[in-house]
Write a protein that holds these residues in place. Structure first.
Motif, mmCIF file in Angstrom:
data_model
loop_
_atom_site.group_PDB
_atom_site.id
_atom_site.type_symbol
_atom_site.label_atom_id
_atom_site.label_comp_id
_atom_site.label_asym_id
_atom_site.label_seq_id
_atom_site.Cartn_x
_atom_site.Cartn_y
_atom_site.Cartn_z
ATOM 1 N N MET A 1 31.840 20.962 8.004
ATOM 2 C CA MET A 1 31.665 21.020 9.390
ATOM 3 C C MET A 1 30.100 21.153 9.399
ATOM 4 O O MET A 1 29.208 21.701 9.369
ATOM 5 C CB MET A 1 32.138 22.534 9.936
ATOM 6 C CG MET A 1 31.982 22.496 11.330
ATOM 7 S SD MET A 1 32.650 24.297 11.687
ATOM 8 C CE MET A 1 32.196 24.056 13.633
ATOM 9 N N ASP A 2 29.947 19.691 10.299
ATOM 10 C CA ASP A 2 28.681 19.358 10.701
ATOM 11 C C ASP A 2 27.993 20.556 11.732
ATOM 12 O O ASP A 2 28.601 21.144 12.714
ATOM 13 C CB ASP A 2 28.217 18.334 11.336
ATOM 14 C CG ASP A 2 28.544 16.965 10.432
ATOM 15 O OD1 ASP A 2 28.376 17.208 9.013
ATOM 16 O OD2 ASP A 2 29.133 16.148 10.989
ATOM 17 N N LEU A 3 26.501 20.705 11.561
ATOM 18 C CA LEU A 3 25.920 21.698 12.552
ATOM 19 C C LEU A 3 25.808 21.060 13.821
ATOM 20 O O LEU A 3 25.680 19.934 14.126
ATOM 21 C CB LEU A 3 24.496 22.274 12.230
ATOM 22 C CG LEU A 3 24.125 22.710 10.870
ATOM 23 C CD1 LEU A 3 22.833 22.873 10.733
ATOM 24 C CD2 LEU A 3 24.941 24.352 10.813
ATOM 25 N N ASP A 4 26.140 21.734 15.117
ATOM 26 C CA ASP A 4 26.171 21.048 16.398
ATOM 27 C C ASP A 4 24.784 21.365 16.918
ATOM 28 O O ASP A 4 24.185 22.527 16.399
ATOM 29 C CB ASP A 4 27.369 21.698 17.442
ATOM 30 C CG ASP A 4 27.172 23.156 17.488
ATOM 31 O OD1 ASP A 4 26.448 23.612 18.456
ATOM 32 O OD2 ASP A 4 27.925 23.890 16.749
ATOM 33 N N PRO A 5 24.293 20.717 18.024
ATOM 34 C CA PRO A 5 23.015 20.621 18.491
ATOM 35 C C PRO A 5 22.686 22.124 18.914
ATOM 36 O O PRO A 5 21.546 22.674 19.041
ATOM 37 C CB PRO A 5 22.791 19.800 19.559
ATOM 38 C CG PRO A 5 24.052 18.651 19.181
ATOM 39 C CD PRO A 5 25.238 19.462 18.752
ATOM 40 N N GLU A 6 23.871 22.844 19.466
ATOM 41 C CA GLU A 6 23.560 24.444 20.046
ATOM 42 C C GLU A 6 24.070 25.486 19.210
ATOM 43 O O GLU A 6 23.717 26.476 19.482
ATOM 44 C CB GLU A 6 24.114 24.351 21.333
ATOM 45 C CG GLU A 6 23.640 23.420 22.480
ATOM 46 C CD GLU A 6 24.297 23.549 23.879
ATOM 47 O OE1 GLU A 6 25.448 24.339 23.855
ATOM 48 O OE2 GLU A 6 23.947 23.008 24.644
ATOM 49 N N ARG A 123 18.289 20.502 12.076
ATOM 50 C CA ARG A 123 18.342 19.643 11.308
ATOM 51 C C ARG A 123 19.038 20.628 10.160
ATOM 52 O O ARG A 123 18.810 21.432 9.689
ATOM 53 C CB ARG A 123 16.932 19.290 10.700
ATOM 54 C CG ARG A 123 16.444 18.762 11.607
ATOM 55 C CD ARG A 123 15.056 17.969 11.180
ATOM 56 N NE ARG A 123 14.229 18.894 10.563
ATOM 57 C CZ ARG A 123 12.804 18.658 10.231
ATOM 58 N NH1 ARG A 123 12.107 17.621 10.720
ATOM 59 N NH2 ARG A 123 12.030 19.459 9.404
ATOM 60 N N ALA A 124 20.222 19.898 9.521
ATOM 61 C CA ALA A 124 20.833 20.542 8.355
ATOM 62 C C ALA A 124 20.500 20.594 7.203
ATOM 63 O O ALA A 124 19.967 19.624 6.605
ATOM 64 C CB ALA A 124 22.446 19.975 8.445
ATOM 65 N N LEU A 125 20.652 21.515 6.234
ATOM 66 C CA LEU A 125 20.291 21.867 5.030
ATOM 67 C C LEU A 125 21.504 22.140 4.375
ATOM 68 O O LEU A 125 22.444 22.667 4.904
ATOM 69 C CB LEU A 125 18.958 22.590 4.728
ATOM 70 C CG LEU A 125 17.924 22.466 5.346
ATOM 71 C CD1 LEU A 125 16.747 23.541 5.141
ATOM 72 C CD2 LEU A 125 17.362 21.184 4.893
#
Length: 239
Positions: A1-6, A123-125
């Motif tokens: 699941m990708d990080l959402d901007p908020e 930014r996703a890690l």
């Protein structure tokens, strides 16, 4: 699941897990990197010039702390709890961790959760980068700053960090049971177990009881007692 901007998925877990994103509400908020590095010369006691000193003075005034090291311990535990909660909550829910580089994360030392921290860009890690993001990136330089300025022992500060991590796990577990997300709770426990294996954090908390092995000094405040996870059964020096 990708990080959402908020980072919206963190909101149901509670204020300690929420991380504000985008442009801060006012200009001039210092980065956490600024908090970890003391001023080159004596600075005015304001939030931008010396945010860590400003935070400690705020704690002293609010709680009537008779010693700076008590305020330093409690301020440290609060910030450690925020950082662990955001990072662990994201790893457990998203499988990713937001980049919390101290140069990117802005801090309002006069604020409280969730309005104390702001991340300008999400930014996703990888989800297994918790140790590098929180312990190495924040807790090591924060411990160095507080030990150097106020003589707080490293053992006490890492005890705070371990207790804050254990508390984050408990809060995630409580939410997960209510929400029917046992997978999230299991992921948080597994990730935390790996973190507790590091020499800085190992044996800071009793695994069976959740009690810490050092004291945060809260009992030394006027009217202060023992925390629920305290290593003491009664305040030292009292019968």
């Amino acid at each position: 699941m990708d990080l959402d901007p908020e980072l919206a998925a963190l909101r149901p877990l509670g204020g300690f897990f929420v991380l504000r994103t985008g442009v801060p509400p006012r200009a001039g908020l210092p980065t956490l990197e600024r908090a970890y590095v003391p001023p080159v010369r004596p600075a005015p006691l304001d939030a931008s010039a010396d945010p860590l000193a400003f935070r400690l003075r705020k704690v002293v005034r609010a709680l009537g702390a008779p010693e700076d090291r008590i305020a330093a311990s409690l301020a440290h535990q609060g910030l450690a709890a925020r950082l662990w909660s955001v990072a662990l909550g994201a790893a457990a829910l998203y499988g990713r961790v937001p980049d919390l580089d101290p140069r990117l994360l802005r801090w309002d030392p006069d604020g409280s959760a969730p309005d104390d921290l702001w991340l300008g860009e999400v930014r996703a890690l990888p989800g297994d980068s918790l140790d590098a993001v929180v312990r190495e990136g924040h807790l090591v330089p924060l411990a160095t700053a507080l030990s150097g300025r106020h003589g707080v022992s490293a053992r006490l500060l890492w005890g705070n960090a371990g207790a804050a991590l254990a508390s984050s796990v408990r809060m995630i577990d409580r939410w997960a049971r209510t929400a029917g997300r046992t997978d999230v709770a299991e992921r948080a426990r597994t990730l935390a177990a790996g973190l507790f294996a590091h020499p800085d954090l190992v044996r800071t908390v009793e695994p069976a009881t959740g009690r810490r092995r050092t004291c945060c000094l809260y009992y030394r405040l006027p009217g202060g007692g023992l925390c629920g996870d305290c290593c003491f059964d009664r305040p030292p020096g009292r019968r």
